[in-house]
Write a protein that holds these residues in place. Structure first.
Motif, PDB file in Angstrom:
ATOM      1  N   SER A   1      -0.127  17.695  16.276  1.00 14.75           N
ATOM      2  CA  SER A   1      -1.031  18.803  15.973  1.00 14.75           C
ATOM      3  C   SER A   1      -0.609  20.022  16.786  1.00 14.75           C
ATOM      4  N   GLN A   2      -0.651  21.167  16.177  1.00 13.46           N
ATOM      5  CA  GLN A   2      -0.218  22.398  16.830  1.00 13.46           C
ATOM      6  C   GLN A   2      -1.334  22.873  17.741  1.00 13.46           C
ATOM      7  N   GLN A   3      -1.054  22.986  19.014  1.00 17.06           N
ATOM      8  CA  GLN A   3      -2.073  23.385  19.957  1.00 17.06           C
ATOM      9  C   GLN A   3      -2.044  24.893  20.161  1.00 17.06           C
ATOM     10  N   GLY A   4      -0.855  25.447  20.465  1.00 18.48           N
ATOM     11  CA  GLY A   4      -0.760  26.873  20.726  1.00 18.48           C
ATOM     12  C   GLY A   4      -0.308  27.632  19.496  1.00 18.48           C
ATOM     13  N   GLU A   5      -0.831  28.837  19.351  1.00 22.94           N
ATOM     14  CA  GLU A   5      -0.408  29.706  18.265  1.00 22.94           C
ATOM     15  C   GLU A   5      -0.103  31.076  18.841  1.00 22.94           C
ATOM     16  N   GLU A   6       1.123  31.546  18.644  1.00 18.84           N
ATOM     17  CA  GLU A   6       1.509  32.842  19.183  1.00 18.84           C
ATOM     18  C   GLU A   6       1.232  33.961  18.187  1.00 18.84           C
ATOM     19  N   ASP A   7       1.060  35.114  18.751  1.00 17.40           N
ATOM     20  CA  ASP A   7       0.789  36.304  17.955  1.00 17.40           C
ATOM     21  C   ASP A   7       1.389  37.496  18.705  1.00 17.40           C
ATOM     22  N   PRO A   8       2.161  38.389  18.075  1.00 18.54           N
ATOM     23  CA  PRO A   8       2.537  38.342  16.655  1.00 18.54           C
ATOM     24  C   PRO A   8       3.666  37.347  16.395  1.00 18.54           C
ATOM     25  N   GLN A   9       3.988  37.128  15.146  1.00 23.96           N
ATOM     26  CA  GLN A   9       5.117  36.279  14.797  1.00 23.96           C
ATOM     27  C   GLN A   9       6.428  36.965  15.145  1.00 23.96           C
ATOM     28  N   ALA A  10       6.465  38.288  14.985  1.00 23.80           N
ATOM     29  CA  ALA A  10       7.676  39.048  15.286  1.00 23.80           C
ATOM     30  C   ALA A  10       7.282  40.379  15.897  1.00 23.80           C
ATOM     31  N   LEU A  11       8.142  40.842  16.818  1.00 18.44           N
ATOM     32  CA  LEU A  11       7.861  42.084  17.529  1.00 18.44           C
ATOM     33  C   LEU A  11       9.171  42.831  17.720  1.00 18.44           C
ATOM     34  N   SER A  12       9.185  44.106  17.354  1.00 19.42           N
ATOM     35  CA  SER A  12      10.396  44.913  17.486  1.00 19.42           C
ATOM     36  C   SER A  12      10.082  46.141  18.326  1.00 19.42           C
ATOM     37  N   ILE A  13      10.810  46.304  19.434  1.00 18.68           N
ATOM     38  CA  ILE A  13      10.549  47.432  20.334  1.00 18.68           C
ATOM     39  C   ILE A  13      11.872  48.040  20.787  1.00 18.68           C
ATOM     40  N   GLN A  14      11.758  49.175  21.488  1.00 19.74           N
ATOM     41  CA  GLN A  14      12.933  49.836  22.064  1.00 19.74           C
ATOM     42  C   GLN A  14      13.093  49.417  23.521  1.00 19.74           C
ATOM     43  N   GLU A  15      14.316  49.467  23.988  1.00 23.18           N
ATOM     44  CA  GLU A  15      14.580  49.193  25.409  1.00 23.18           C
ATOM     45  C   GLU A  15      13.708  50.094  26.274  1.00 23.18           C
ATOM     46  N   GLY A  16      13.196  49.517  27.345  1.00 29.62           N
ATOM     47  CA  GLY A  16      12.355  50.283  28.253  1.00 29.62           C
ATOM     48  C   GLY A  16      10.873  50.143  27.965  1.00 29.62           C
ATOM     49  N   GLU A  17      10.529  49.772  26.749  1.00 27.07           N
ATOM     50  CA  GLU A  17       9.121  49.571  26.401  1.00 27.07           C
ATOM     51  C   GLU A  17       8.651  48.220  26.914  1.00 27.07           C
ATOM     52  N   ASN A  18       7.332  48.056  26.946  1.00 29.37           N
ATOM     53  CA  ASN A  18       6.743  46.764  27.309  1.00 29.37           C
ATOM     54  C   ASN A  18       6.496  45.936  26.055  1.00 29.37           C
ATOM     55  N   ALA A  19       6.613  44.625  26.200  1.00 33.80           N
ATOM     56  CA  ALA A  19       6.353  43.714  25.084  1.00 33.80           C
ATOM     57  C   ALA A  19       5.225  42.776  25.486  1.00 33.80           C
ATOM     58  N   THR A  20       4.233  42.654  24.612  1.00 36.75           N
ATOM     59  CA  THR A  20       3.117  41.750  24.873  1.00 36.75           C
ATOM     60  C   THR A  20       3.018  40.733  23.756  1.00 36.75           C
ATOM     61  N   MET A  21       2.973  39.458  24.150  1.00 34.50           N
ATOM     62  CA  MET A  21       2.810  38.365  23.195  1.00 34.50           C
ATOM     63  C   MET A  21       1.580  37.577  23.587  1.00 34.50           C
ATOM     64  N   ASN A  22       0.855  37.109  22.590  1.00 34.78           N
ATOM     65  CA  ASN A  22      -0.383  36.385  22.840  1.00 34.78           C
ATOM     66  C   ASN A  22      -0.285  34.961  22.339  1.00 34.78           C
ATOM     67  N   CYS A  23      -1.082  34.108  22.959  1.00 33.67           N
ATOM     68  CA  CYS A  23      -1.093  32.692  22.600  1.00 33.67           C
ATOM     69  C   CYS A  23      -2.539  32.216  22.618  1.00 33.67           C
ATOM     70  N   SER A  24      -2.955  31.535  21.575  1.00 37.10           N
ATOM     71  CA  SER A  24      -4.287  30.935  21.564  1.00 37.10           C
ATOM     72  C   SER A  24      -4.139  29.432  21.417  1.00 37.10           C
ATOM     73  N   TYR A  25      -5.062  28.710  21.987  1.00 42.07           N
ATOM     74  CA  TYR A  25      -5.011  27.252  21.915  1.00 42.07           C
ATOM     75  C   TYR A  25      -6.409  26.716  21.650  1.00 42.07           C
ATOM     76  N   LYS A  26      -6.484  25.390  21.409  1.00 45.47           N
ATOM     77  CA  LYS A  26      -7.747  24.869  20.882  1.00 45.47           C
ATOM     78  C   LYS A  26      -8.559  24.030  21.854  1.00 45.47           C
ATOM     79  N   THR A  27      -7.875  23.251  22.696  1.00 49.32           N
ATOM     80  CA  THR A  27      -8.628  22.329  23.552  1.00 49.32           C
ATOM     81  C   THR A  27      -8.363  22.603  25.023  1.00 49.32           C
ATOM     82  N   SER A  28      -9.123  21.947  25.864  1.00 49.82           N
ATOM     83  CA  SER A  28      -9.029  22.129  27.305  1.00 49.82           C
ATOM     84  C   SER A  28      -7.638  21.759  27.803  1.00 49.82           C
ATOM     85  N   ILE A  29      -7.089  22.589  28.671  1.00 51.97           N
ATOM     86  CA  ILE A  29      -5.715  22.380  29.116  1.00 51.97           C
ATOM     87  C   ILE A  29      -5.632  22.175  30.628  1.00 51.97           C
ATOM     88  N   ASN A  30      -4.540  21.543  31.058  1.00 57.11           N
ATOM     89  CA  ASN A  30      -4.211  21.436  32.473  1.00 57.11           C
ATOM     90  C   ASN A  30      -3.418  22.667  32.896  1.00 57.11           C
TER      91      ASN A  30
END
Lengths: 112, 115
Positions: A1-30
């Motif tokens: 079962s897939q626990q984590g889901e990242e967002d966005p699927q794809a990200l395109s930026i220029q050098e020097g910029e910041n990149a932010t990726m998100n992850c959501s999950y479903k159950t309690s984690i260690n």
């Protein structure tokens, strides 16, 4: 079962910029971990954040964890072309074996 | 430098063949894992082992078996290869027990094509 889901699927930026990726999950984690994969290669561990931690830094990487929202974010500051890769979050559950359950990943393209 | 080594980078096999994918780690890790990676599906756990001769099914064990006769070696076996097993296979290892000992080290991957 897939626990984590990242967002966005794809990200395109220029050098020097910041990149932010998100992850959501479903159950309690260690803990939650972020990995990087260059095209056609194995995964490389970037950073681990435990369930009782809220933020962690490693070089240009900053990871946050919000257990109430079951979400995490990975920020790469001042990105470089060499950061081009796929990024995966992986969770280790509180119960059972220490297996990693991965999301589908975010493909990051950093253009010079 | 820690290392997980998979025996082949690329492999082409025929339908119905028995296929062995080998993985060796030099870190004395207790845990070893086999994942497969497919576009749009991410990494899915096939089998893992937490000790010699011990194995546990992951999320997609059907059509696969594993063997762990020595601590450093974990083999994935496709008993009768089928075209839907064409994929990238990734082996990983990690230290067992205790919080924080779950960072995984990956091999370079084996791209298997079944024709």
């Amino acid at each position: 079962s897939q626990q984590g889901e990242e967002d966005p699927q794809a990200l395109s930026i220029q050098e020097g910029e910041n990149a932010t990726m998100n992850c959501s999950y479903k159950t309690s984690i260690n803990n939650l971990q972020w990995y990087r994969q260059n095209s056609g290669r194995g995964l490389v561990h970037l950073i681990l954040i435990r369930s009782n931690e809220r933020e962690k830094h490693s070089g240009r990487l900053r990871v946050t964890l919000d257990t109430s929202k079951k979400s995490s974010s990975l920020l790469i500051t001042a990105s470089r072309a060499a950061d081009t890769a796929s990024y995966f979050c992986a969770t280790v559950l509180n119960s059972g074996y220490s297996t990693l359950t991965f999301g589908k990943g975010t493909m990051l393209l950093v253009s010079p | 430098d820690v290392k997980v080594t998979q025996s082949s980078r690329y492999l082409v096999k025929r339908t119905g063949e028995k296929v062995f994918l080998e993985c060796v780690q030099d870190m004395d890790h207790e845990n070893m894992f086999w994942y497969r990676q497919d576009p749009g599906l991410g990494l899915r756990l096939i089998y893992f082992s937490y000790d010699v001769k011990m194995k546990e099914k992951g999320d997609i064990p059907e059509g696969y078996s594993v063997s762990r006769e020595k601590k450093e070696r974990f083999s994935l076996i496709l008993e009768s290869a089928s075209t839907n097993q064409t994929s990238m296979y990734l082996c990983a290892s990690s230290r067992g027990g205790g919080e924080g000992n779950t960072e995984a080290f990956f091999g370079q991957g084996t791209r298997l094509t079944v024709v």
